[in-house]
Each structure stands twice: as C-alpha cells, then as structure tokens.
Motif scaffolding. Sequence first.
Motif, mmCIF file in Angstrom:
data_model
loop_
_atom_site.group_PDB
_atom_site.id
_atom_site.type_symbol
_atom_site.label_atom_id
_atom_site.label_comp_id
_atom_site.label_asym_id
_atom_site.label_seq_id
_atom_site.Cartn_x
_atom_site.Cartn_y
_atom_site.Cartn_z
ATOM 1 N N ASP A 51 0.865 -1.175 0.000
ATOM 2 C CA ASP A 51 0.000 0.000 0.000
ATOM 3 C C ASP A 51 0.906 1.232 0.000
ATOM 4 O O ASP A 51 1.700 1.421 0.922
ATOM 5 C CB ASP A 51 -0.882 -0.022 1.257
ATOM 6 N N TRP A 58 -3.511 5.317 5.159
ATOM 7 C CA TRP A 58 -3.290 3.956 5.674
ATOM 8 C C TRP A 58 -4.088 3.749 6.957
ATOM 9 O O TRP A 58 -4.767 2.745 7.130
ATOM 10 C CB TRP A 58 -1.792 3.748 5.899
ATOM 11 N N HIS A 62 -6.904 -0.168 5.680
ATOM 12 C CA HIS A 62 -5.962 -0.845 4.776
ATOM 13 C C HIS A 62 -6.206 -2.350 4.800
ATOM 14 O O HIS A 62 -6.843 -2.867 5.710
ATOM 15 C CB HIS A 62 -4.506 -0.550 5.185
ATOM 16 N N HIS A 68 3.025 -1.413 4.323
ATOM 17 C CA HIS A 68 2.875 0.017 4.069
ATOM 18 C C HIS A 68 4.222 0.631 3.687
ATOM 19 O O HIS A 68 5.148 0.657 4.491
ATOM 20 C CB HIS A 68 2.302 0.715 5.307
ATOM 21 N N CYS A 91 -3.161 1.882 -4.102
ATOM 22 C CA CYS A 91 -3.239 3.222 -3.518
ATOM 23 C C CYS A 91 -4.726 3.586 -3.451
ATOM 24 O O CYS A 91 -5.569 2.695 -3.449
ATOM 25 C CB CYS A 91 -2.433 4.229 -4.349
ATOM 26 N N MET A 118 -8.076 1.252 -3.741
ATOM 27 C CA MET A 118 -8.702 0.608 -2.583
ATOM 28 C C MET A 118 -10.212 0.438 -2.735
ATOM 29 O O MET A 118 -10.773 -0.545 -2.261
ATOM 30 C CB MET A 118 -8.399 1.386 -1.295
#
Length: 130
Positions: A51, A58, A62, A68, A91, A118
């Motif tokens: 990510d 985040w 997530h 991350h 992202c 996402m």
Amino acid sequence: MTTSPPPATTPTFLERVRRLFGGGPDDGRVRPTVNATRALELVTDGATLVDVRESSEWKSGHAPRAVHIPLGQIDQGARRLTKSRPVVVVCASGMRSRTAAKQLRSLGYEATSVSGGMAAWQRAGGEVRR
C-alpha cells in the motif's frame, strides 16, 4: 554450405506496445496493471500486497496483509520486499500505485498496480481493517 539465420521480422504494433508496457499475457509475468479481482487472486496465491498511500490514508483503512510503503519511500522501502514473489501495489485510485509498480519493475521486482485502488479492492471483496 553455410546456413543463414532466418530473416528478422519487424514486430507488429501490438508486440511493440506489449514490450513497452511490460510484456504480453503469455510472457509469464504479471501485467503492469490488473483489476482488483485479479489482484485478490495474486495475493491469495502468495504475492506481497504493498500500500503506497500516505500514513493518514493507511490509518483510515488498509488491507490486513498489506505492507505500508508510502510512494515517496518506495526506492528505500523496496528492500523489505522479496524479488522471488510478485508484488501487487495499491493506492487510493490507481495513479500512485502505477508509478510505484513501474519503479519496482525497474528495480527488478515483478510488480503490478491495482486498477481502481482501494475502492475497487473493497468492491472485489478485499478485506479492509480500520
């Protein structure tokens, strides 16, 4: 008598485009961009999910198994990844993840970006932890 090599063929436009954007569907590598359903399959099969959103994004939610690494730190953060496993990059929308996947590919990783980010990940059934 010597045998000449076969004449070189000029690659088709489609072949040139495939090379430019990371190969074709039958070159054995993941494509530069995949839809969220394919991303879920890759992660289920052992790919590392990265990510690249900023810390505040985040923290807002997530994927539980994601690593991350904010986009601005992708070159240094890549050391945390294994080159023997594909890398799926996500992202918010798919823009930063495309940039990160391209950078990771240049570093020798088999990386792909999740098209739609996402939101697409969640619509495809991807888990999000807050």
